[in-house]
Motif scaffolding. Sequence first.
Motif, mmCIF file in Angstrom:
data_model
loop_
_atom_site.group_PDB
_atom_site.id
_atom_site.type_symbol
_atom_site.label_atom_id
_atom_site.label_comp_id
_atom_site.label_asym_id
_atom_site.label_seq_id
_atom_site.Cartn_x
_atom_site.Cartn_y
_atom_site.Cartn_z
ATOM 1 N N VAL A 35 0.841 -1.199 0.000
ATOM 2 C CA VAL A 35 0.000 0.000 0.000
ATOM 3 C C VAL A 35 0.875 1.247 0.000
ATOM 4 C CG1 VAL A 35 -1.969 -1.027 1.192
ATOM 5 C CG2 VAL A 35 -0.133 -0.055 2.521
ATOM 6 N N ASP A 36 0.372 2.290 -0.652
ATOM 7 C CA ASP A 36 1.019 3.598 -0.574
ATOM 8 C C ASP A 36 0.202 4.432 0.394
ATOM 9 O OD1 ASP A 36 3.013 3.044 -2.407
ATOM 10 O OD2 ASP A 36 1.689 3.457 -4.114
ATOM 11 N N ILE A 37 0.883 5.132 1.252
ATOM 12 C CA ILE A 37 0.181 5.909 2.272
ATOM 13 C C ILE A 37 0.544 7.373 2.103
ATOM 14 C CG2 ILE A 37 -0.078 6.266 4.763
ATOM 15 C CD1 ILE A 37 1.072 3.193 4.773
ATOM 16 N N GLU A 38 -0.472 8.224 2.033
ATOM 17 C CA GLU A 38 -0.209 9.654 1.956
ATOM 18 C C GLU A 38 -0.488 10.241 3.330
ATOM 19 O OE1 GLU A 38 -2.026 11.534 -1.446
ATOM 20 O OE2 GLU A 38 -1.617 13.512 -0.586
ATOM 21 N N THR A 39 0.536 10.811 3.965
ATOM 22 C CA THR A 39 0.376 11.353 5.309
ATOM 23 C C THR A 39 -0.381 12.675 5.209
ATOM 24 O OG1 THR A 39 2.381 12.664 5.256
ATOM 25 C CG2 THR A 39 2.611 10.364 5.913
ATOM 26 N N PRO A 40 -0.901 13.178 6.339
ATOM 27 C CA PRO A 40 -1.633 14.450 6.314
ATOM 28 C C PRO A 40 -0.798 15.576 5.689
ATOM 29 C CG PRO A 40 -1.920 13.376 8.421
ATOM 30 C CD PRO A 40 -0.949 12.549 7.660
ATOM 31 N N SER A 41 0.545 15.501 5.818
ATOM 32 C CA SER A 41 1.369 16.573 5.263
ATOM 33 C C SER A 41 1.730 16.322 3.799
ATOM 34 C CB SER A 41 2.631 16.709 6.102
ATOM 35 O OG SER A 41 3.284 15.457 6.150
ATOM 36 N N GLY A 42 1.193 15.260 3.222
ATOM 37 C CA GLY A 42 1.422 15.025 1.810
ATOM 38 C C GLY A 42 2.620 14.150 1.494
ATOM 39 N N GLN A 60 1.251 -2.965 7.988
ATOM 40 C CA GLN A 60 2.484 -2.526 8.645
ATOM 41 C C GLN A 60 3.115 -1.446 7.785
ATOM 42 O OE1 GLN A 60 5.026 -5.924 9.139
ATOM 43 N NE2 GLN A 60 5.697 -5.912 7.024
ATOM 44 N N VAL A 61 3.493 -0.350 8.443
ATOM 45 C CA VAL A 61 3.996 0.809 7.703
ATOM 46 C C VAL A 61 5.508 0.801 7.786
ATOM 47 C CG1 VAL A 61 3.863 3.306 7.482
ATOM 48 C CG2 VAL A 61 1.919 2.029 8.388
ATOM 49 N N PHE A 62 6.176 0.720 6.630
ATOM 50 C CA PHE A 62 7.618 0.537 6.630
ATOM 51 C C PHE A 62 8.383 1.740 7.172
ATOM 52 C CE2 PHE A 62 6.672 -2.585 3.130
ATOM 53 C CZ PHE A 62 6.795 -3.669 3.975
ATOM 54 N N GLU A 63 7.976 2.927 6.787
ATOM 55 C CA GLU A 63 8.783 4.064 7.222
ATOM 56 C C GLU A 63 8.298 4.648 8.556
ATOM 57 O OE1 GLU A 63 7.729 3.868 3.936
ATOM 58 O OE2 GLU A 63 9.348 4.481 2.603
ATOM 59 N N GLY A 64 7.544 3.905 9.323
ATOM 60 C CA GLY A 64 7.097 4.393 10.629
ATOM 61 C C GLY A 64 5.751 5.073 10.552
ATOM 62 N N THR A 65 5.043 5.093 11.693
ATOM 63 C CA THR A 65 3.669 5.610 11.687
ATOM 64 C C THR A 65 3.558 7.010 12.285
ATOM 65 O OG1 THR A 65 3.405 4.362 13.703
ATOM 66 C CG2 THR A 65 2.435 3.407 11.730
ATOM 67 N N ARG A 66 4.714 7.633 12.603
ATOM 68 C CA ARG A 66 4.573 8.924 13.281
ATOM 69 C C ARG A 66 3.851 9.912 12.373
ATOM 70 N NH1 ARG A 66 8.497 8.619 11.237
ATOM 71 N NH2 ARG A 66 9.760 9.913 10.154
ATOM 72 N N ASP A 67 3.104 10.837 12.962
ATOM 73 C CA ASP A 67 2.157 11.801 12.388
ATOM 74 C C ASP A 67 1.131 11.275 11.376
ATOM 75 O OD1 ASP A 67 5.099 13.179 11.589
ATOM 76 O OD2 ASP A 67 3.907 12.661 9.849
ATOM 77 N N LEU A 68 0.798 10.017 11.455
ATOM 78 C CA LEU A 68 -0.368 9.557 10.691
ATOM 79 C C LEU A 68 -1.590 9.777 11.577
ATOM 80 C CD1 LEU A 68 0.812 6.134 9.230
ATOM 81 C CD2 LEU A 68 0.769 8.359 8.120
ATOM 82 N N ASN A 69 -2.686 10.271 11.017
ATOM 83 C CA ASN A 69 -3.886 10.402 11.834
ATOM 84 C C ASN A 69 -5.003 9.561 11.251
ATOM 85 O OD1 ASN A 69 -4.884 11.741 9.670
ATOM 86 N ND2 ASN A 69 -4.730 13.786 10.571
ATOM 87 N N THR A 70 -6.121 9.526 11.938
ATOM 88 C CA THR A 70 -7.200 8.664 11.465
ATOM 89 C C THR A 70 -8.169 9.413 10.559
ATOM 90 O OG1 THR A 70 -8.349 9.188 13.498
ATOM 91 C CG2 THR A 70 -7.194 7.082 13.419
ATOM 92 N N SER A 71 -8.022 10.748 10.456
ATOM 93 C CA SER A 71 -9.021 11.480 9.684
ATOM 94 C C SER A 71 -8.584 11.778 8.251
ATOM 95 C CB SER A 71 -9.372 12.779 10.406
ATOM 96 O OG SER A 71 -8.187 13.451 10.778
#
Lengths: 463, 397
Positions: A35-42, A60-71
Amino acid sequence: MKANIKTREYTTVSEVAGPLMIVEGVEGVAYSEIVDIETPSGQMRRGQVLEVKGDVAVIQVFEGTRDLNTSTTKVRFTGETARIGVSLDMLGRVFGGTGNPIDGGPEIIPDMELDINGSPMNPSARDFPAEFIQTGISTIDGMNTLVRGQKLPIFSGSGLPHNELAAQIARQAKVLAEETEFSVVFAAMGITHEEANYFMRDFERTGALERVTVFLNLADDPAIERIITPRMALTTAEYFAFEHDMHVLVILTDMTNYAEALREISAARDEVPGRRGYPGYMYTDLASLYERAGRIGGKKGSITQMPILVMPQDDITHPIPDLTGYITEGQIVLSRELHRKGIYPPVDVLPSLSRLMSGGIGDERTREDHSGVSDQLYSAYAEGRDLRDLMAVVGEEALTERDRNFLSFAEGFENKFITQTKDEDRSITETLDLGWELMSVLPETELKRVRAEHIPKYHPAHK
Amino acid sequence: MMQKWPVRTGRPYKNKLDPDIPLVTGQRAQDTFFPVAKGGTAAIPGPFGSGKTVTQQQLAKWADADIVVYVGCGERGNEMTEVLKEFPKLEDPKTGKPLMHRTILIANTSNMPVAAREACVYTGITIAEYFRDMGYDVALMADSTSRWAEAMREISGRLEEMPGEEGYPAYLASRLAQFYERAGRVTAVGTEDKIASVSVVGAVSPPGGDLSEPVTQNTLRICKVFWALDASLADKRHFPAIDWLQSYSLYVDSVGGWWDESVGENWRNVRDEAMILLQKESELQEIVQLVGPDALPDKERITLESTRMIREDFLQQNAYHEIDTYCSPSKQFKMLKTIIMFQDQATVALERGAAPESLTTLTVKEDIGRMKYIPEAEFDEKIKEIQDLIVKQTSEV
């Protein structure tokens, strides 16, 4: 990774816990999908589906989950399992833990895209490893011989010179009567910048860099990346070996950090822990890495693995070295006691072993007396070490003449046979002759492990 | 000939018989000291590097069974390849055909799926039973049953069952028992009353070599033979690294008759005498550790010399030596008898007043050390010479 028709995007993240993220309301998600994940900051990150249950997916997020939110976090399912684009241009390049170039060079234009999980080799399609690799290190060549296609780990402890030894092996390893040099694939998992620099400098200094491919996941990179780093490296090695007939030496360091990452994910998923909190499937998981060493019938190339692992508290029964030892074809064990005595390389031959040795030595491969010499050195050194303990209790005077011979043999063995310098490249003939020279302090009647007909031929007293 | 059978159900037989014929393996430590009977069960637990796989492969090569089923359960791919490459080249001593013709290999290497690993042991024993029903003596080697138990644990964990000891499912003991109970010497179903057997030898890989873990303990409760492999023996390259003090076989009594009949009259006495000497040695070694070898009485020093012979010249067997790899029962018996003879003769000489130093430096010791390398064809003749030498040299000092 290019977007394709199977791509679906969701913003229904319901929970972020440790390295894991839970997405709800998904449809048609496959196990181990990327999966590709786009964080709130882009920012873009990568992840992998670990579990699917109804319409809930655990990622599982490879580069870490810091500053990911649920919204506002966006999750894009790619419909593909993890792949790496490989090409011959990867030789001489440095990649990050997830396979992106980090040496400032151009992107790799892939020749093939391969699944990083590989597929198990059918034992009947394998070729049995039997070609002797000369590492130039007496304790390995003489007594724990490495052959092409073997997986032989180094069991070390913190503060022991395992990196120096691995670099020396990578530098000196060669197959006799062949000109081709080994290509090296180096995968670092959670090692420090300093250690990584040591290897890079050594590769540069000896001009080996152009035949080395480096994957670096350093200590300050996300731990979770360590799960895929070795798989990227092994997939690249398989491409070199089985598509381009190269002989590849894969160095994986440090497997302890890999196992820690495995434990971290397992704990985050609330799994029932096995011994010392490591997951029950750790054996299977480690095997899926180690078993990728070998040779395939009809192909010229080979993959030889040398994983390095630091035994916590020098304990060989700790789950990491223990499970590794059950999978790999032997082990080279470094000893703190020898290291304290100033002996380099501090290889403790007694617990060390190479299971594929008997196929790679003997007449035509090394020398006819090889297996006898090795057995004799082993049993004589073991006896010498036992006697050393005995001497500590009863004193030297109480020992017999025979016992003193064995003691002086053990002494010579440590100081002459084990000890060598960091640049010393001993040939197998030199190693075996040295073995005979040391054995000559013992009475000939004690040399039961060597064949009787070899004594007049190789024993220094008969020359 | 083709039959379909659910692998988890044992195939029927008429009745079970007592196992009283040894499965001759050609391995001295096993055959002489800890024999397994045809239709019996044996367990080989040991840490990694102690020689489980080599021991299993030696059994697969030399055991006098008609059919050998080798289950590689969660083990190394290269080892399976070794068997696949080596067995077709080896000759079956009974039929002269390649060894591969009597071997069935079930390969489930460690990186193959877990569900298949859980099933492969059952596949193996069902195939073994199928050949048993044709009247053959079958030997099954499972390497390693720990991987099988771990596969059960993994599946059980995924099914979210309540875990038992160390995360293993609560039914571990009963599954292991069910599996080993499928071994046995039986009268097969059919009109001919064929007598046939399935013998099972299971390797166990205890984590960290710790024998108190559940798989080892549950296996020991069922198996009649226990070959304990010891890491410190393996470190000294004493192979097979079977610890003679810890191991046991409950078949010694039942197979004694066969040995006495087909090999030598007093097999049991010689074996027991050697065993007593080894037991004695371990006590003496403790004393030596405390006060040094000089403090021992002369008689005990001779005992230490003889037990060194038993350990080095009899128990140690080189699987990679073309002659030593297989040792016939009669050669085994004569070798051991020769060593015991040395002990007796040396004791007699000692009582006559000979100096122990001169007895421990006799040149015949070297001949005894090399007797395992004498080919079977010349053995009877050469062993006579050695025995004569023992008498001659001990009487001369």
